[in-house]
Structures are given as C-alpha cells and as structure tokens.
Design a protein around this motif. Structure first.
Motif, PDB file in Angstrom:
ATOM      1  N   GLY A   2       0.608  -1.475   0.378  1.00  0.00           N
ATOM      2  CA  GLY A   2       0.225  -0.216  -0.071  1.00  0.00           C
ATOM      3  C   GLY A   2       0.874   0.995   0.023  1.00  0.00           C
ATOM      4  N   LEU A   3       1.639   0.946   0.667  1.00  0.00           N
ATOM      5  CA  LEU A   3       2.908   2.351   0.625  1.00  0.00           C
ATOM      6  C   LEU A   3       3.569   2.214  -0.687  1.00  0.00           C
ATOM      7  N   LYS A   4       3.496   1.326  -1.334  1.00  0.00           N
ATOM      8  CA  LYS A   4       4.306   1.688  -2.255  1.00  0.00           C
ATOM      9  C   LYS A   4       2.684   2.641  -3.346  1.00  0.00           C
ATOM     10  N   ILE A   5       2.288   1.841  -3.915  1.00  0.00           N
ATOM     11  CA  ILE A   5       1.331   2.649  -4.365  1.00  0.00           C
ATOM     12  C   ILE A   5       1.121   3.883  -4.076  1.00  0.00           C
ATOM     13  N   ALA A   6       0.936   4.774  -2.330  1.00  0.00           N
ATOM     14  CA  ALA A   6       1.341   5.949  -2.195  1.00  0.00           C
ATOM     15  C   ALA A   6       2.164   6.790  -2.384  1.00  0.00           C
ATOM     16  N   PHE A   7       2.807   5.724  -2.473  1.00  0.00           N
ATOM     17  CA  PHE A   7       4.187   6.396  -3.323  1.00  0.00           C
ATOM     18  C   PHE A   7       4.465   6.796  -4.878  1.00  0.00           C
ATOM     19  N   ILE A   8       3.847   6.092  -5.192  1.00  0.00           N
ATOM     20  CA  ILE A   8       3.321   5.951  -6.340  1.00  0.00           C
ATOM     21  C   ILE A   8       3.198   7.561  -7.031  1.00  0.00           C
ATOM     22  N   PHE A   9       1.504   7.510  -6.157  1.00  0.00           N
ATOM     23  CA  PHE A   9       0.590   8.503  -5.989  1.00  0.00           C
ATOM     24  C   PHE A   9       1.570  10.148  -5.888  1.00  0.00           C
ATOM     25  N   ILE A  10       2.320   9.592  -4.838  1.00  0.00           N
ATOM     26  CA  ILE A  10       3.355  10.833  -4.623  1.00  0.00           C
ATOM     27  C   ILE A  10       3.623  11.217  -5.586  1.00  0.00           C
ATOM     28  N   ALA A  11       5.082  10.684  -6.368  1.00  0.00           N
ATOM     29  CA  ALA A  11       5.766  10.549  -7.465  1.00  0.00           C
ATOM     30  C   ALA A  11       4.812  11.651  -8.389  1.00  0.00           C
ATOM     31  N   VAL A  12       3.483  11.345  -8.697  1.00  0.00           N
ATOM     32  CA  VAL A  12       2.664  11.933 -10.335  1.00  0.00           C
ATOM     33  C   VAL A  12       2.759  13.132  -9.295  1.00  0.00           C
ATOM     34  N   LEU A  13       2.131  13.441  -7.957  1.00  0.00           N
ATOM     35  CA  LEU A  13       1.827  14.373  -7.211  1.00  0.00           C
ATOM     36  C   LEU A  13       3.326  15.476  -7.317  1.00  0.00           C
ATOM     37  N   PHE A  14       4.331  15.294  -7.046  1.00  0.00           N
ATOM     38  CA  PHE A  14       5.315  15.795  -7.955  1.00  0.00           C
ATOM     39  C   PHE A  14       5.685  15.713  -8.464  1.00  0.00           C
ATOM     40  N   VAL A  15       5.243  15.765 -10.098  1.00  0.00           N
ATOM     41  CA  VAL A  15       5.617  15.975 -11.503  1.00  0.00           C
ATOM     42  C   VAL A  15       4.562  16.635 -12.071  1.00  0.00           C
ATOM     43  N   ASP A  16       3.348  16.435 -11.032  1.00  0.00           N
ATOM     44  CA  ASP A  16       2.031  17.772 -11.275  1.00  0.00           C
ATOM     45  C   ASP A  16       2.901  19.239 -10.495  1.00  0.00           C
ATOM     46  N   ALA A  17       3.481  19.185  -9.171  1.00  0.00           N
ATOM     47  CA  ALA A  17       4.168  20.009  -8.377  1.00  0.00           C
ATOM     48  C   ALA A  17       5.206  20.857  -9.781  1.00  0.00           C
ATOM     49  N   LEU A  18       5.931  19.641 -10.534  1.00  0.00           N
ATOM     50  CA  LEU A  18       6.918  21.129 -10.786  1.00  0.00           C
ATOM     51  C   LEU A  18       6.386  21.126 -12.233  1.00  0.00           C
ATOM     52  N   GLN A  19       5.694  20.639 -13.017  1.00  0.00           N
ATOM     53  CA  GLN A  19       4.701  21.340 -13.718  1.00  0.00           C
ATOM     54  C   GLN A  19       4.149  22.665 -13.924  1.00  0.00           C
ATOM     55  N   ARG A  20       3.880  22.576 -12.170  1.00  0.00           N
ATOM     56  CA  ARG A  20       3.118  23.895 -11.611  1.00  0.00           C
ATOM     57  C   ARG A  20       3.581  25.031 -11.526  1.00  0.00           C
ATOM     58  N   VAL A  21       4.856  24.734 -10.866  1.00  0.00           N
ATOM     59  CA  VAL A  21       6.224  25.311 -10.653  1.00  0.00           C
ATOM     60  C   VAL A  21       6.634  26.664 -12.096  1.00  0.00           C
TER      61      VAL A  21
ATOM     62  N   LEU B 254       9.089  11.752  -1.072  1.00  0.00           N
ATOM     63  CA  LEU B 254       9.621  11.044  -1.724  1.00  0.00           C
ATOM     64  C   LEU B 254      11.117  10.917  -1.386  1.00  0.00           C
ATOM     65  N   PHE B 255      11.871  11.592  -1.128  1.00  0.00           N
ATOM     66  CA  PHE B 255      13.169  11.503  -0.488  1.00  0.00           C
ATOM     67  C   PHE B 255      13.188  10.496   0.644  1.00  0.00           C
ATOM     68  N   LEU B 256      12.585  11.354   1.798  1.00  0.00           N
ATOM     69  CA  LEU B 256      12.708  10.011   3.140  1.00  0.00           C
ATOM     70  C   LEU B 256      12.013   8.958   2.527  1.00  0.00           C
ATOM     71  N   SER B 257      11.212   8.387   1.255  1.00  0.00           N
ATOM     72  CA  SER B 257      10.987   7.237   1.472  1.00  0.00           C
ATOM     73  C   SER B 257      11.835   6.456   0.833  1.00  0.00           C
ATOM     74  N   LEU B 258      12.767   7.156   0.076  1.00  0.00           N
ATOM     75  CA  LEU B 258      13.805   6.376  -0.575  1.00  0.00           C
ATOM     76  C   LEU B 258      14.930   6.179   0.405  1.00  0.00           C
ATOM     77  N   LEU B 259      15.296   7.420   1.400  1.00  0.00           N
ATOM     78  CA  LEU B 259      15.884   7.430   2.678  1.00  0.00           C
ATOM     79  C   LEU B 259      15.802   5.820   3.811  1.00  0.00           C
ATOM     80  N   HIS B 260      14.305   5.817   3.874  1.00  0.00           N
ATOM     81  CA  HIS B 260      13.467   5.287   5.272  1.00  0.00           C
ATOM     82  C   HIS B 260      14.188   3.870   4.520  1.00  0.00           C
TER      83      HIS B 260
END
Length: 176
Positions: free
Chosen positions: A35-54, A97-103
């Motif tokens: 479930g956390l892996k799926i959540a982090f996939i959604f966070i990665a999608v949100l990251f791409v969206d946030a980058l495009q928005r910035v 994302l960084f903390l998830s990879l680090l964890h």
C-alpha cells in the motif's frame, strides 16, 4: 515517523533480530508495504504535477512582469501566493519522496546488517566446533598411529605363521 524511530532505535541484537524478522516475514506488514508503494507512486505523480505547476506559475509571473500588467497589488499578491503554494507543494513532495527512499534504504541496510550478524554468529559457532574437532583430530591421529602399529604387528605374526607352514603342504591359503 514511528517506524523510523523503531528501526533506528538502539536495541540488543536479539530484539533487533526479532523485530526485523517480524517486519520481513509478516503478511500484514507486506500488505502495508505494498500500500505504501502505491501511495509513493501517487506522490511521484503529485511531484511531477507540482513541478509542472511551478514552471507554469513562474512563466506566468515572468510574462506578467514583461507585459507590464502586473503592477496591480492584488495581481502581484495573487501571483506570489500561487508561486508560494506551487513551490511548497514541490518541496513537500520532493521531501516525501526523498524520505521514503532514505527510509527504504536504511531498512534494507539494517536488514542486511542483521542477517550478516546472524551469519557471523553461525560461523563463530561453526569455528568453535571445528576447533573442538581439530583437537579430536589430534586424538584421531594418535588412534590411527596405534592402529597402524597393531596392523604391523599382525602382519609380522602372519608372516611368521606363513614361514612356519611347509611350502609343499596343500593347506588352503585362505584359511591362514
């Protein structure tokens, strides 16, 4: 947060081994990890969206400054708020994302460390058993030399018996 504290908390080896064995073999934890892996996939999608928005908000703010239309205080504050929210979302998703990879990396590092310590303990026990067996090997060597001496004595006795038997007798040599 709690998982990070539990993983990084100093514990005795036996307790740490039990915790990591539970975490790596429990089906409930496996489902949570999935479930956390799926959540982090959604966070990665949100990251791409946030980058495009910035990028889009920054481009709009630059276009407004160049066209001269951004001199209104309300427009400037609106653009600054949009930029702030877009940057905040970008930083939050990046940090997550960084903390998830680090964890994940720390978890697998500690799991390997526990397995290495377990293997070390097994090898240490095996080494002590080999040392005990090596002392038994010295005993075995002495037993082997004693048996060889006995064999030599038996060979001499056999040769003496064979020399006593007349050469012309028809006795069965297998019986000797």
């Amino acid at each position: 947060m709690i998982t990070s504290v539990v993983i990084l908390m100093p514990m005795p080896f036996a307790v740490r081994k039990k915790v990591f064995t539970f975490l790596s073999t429990s089906p409930i934890v496996a489902k949570l990890a999935y479930g956390l892996k799926i959540a982090f996939i959604f966070i990665a999608v949100l990251f791409v969206d946030a980058l495009q928005r910035v990028l889009r908000v920054t481009a709009e703010a630059d276009l407004a400054k160049q066209s001269g239309m951004g001199h209104n205080v309300q427009t400037e504050s609106s653009n600054a708020a949009k930029k702030f929210y877009a940057q905040r979302n970008l930083y939050l998703t990046t940090f997550t994302l960084f903390l998830s990879l680090l964890h994940t990396r720390i978890y697998y590092f500690l799991l390997d460390h526990v397995h290495s310590l377990d293997e070390y303990a097994k090898l240490k026990i095996e080494l002590t058993e080999q040392k005990k067996n090596s002392t038994n090997a010295f005993d075995k060597d002495s037993v082997i030399t004693d048996l060889r001496k006995q064999l030599e004595l038996k060979d001499r006795d056999l040769q003496a018996l064979q020399s006593q038997v007349p050469a012309g007798s028809k006795t069965d040599k297998k019986a000797i």
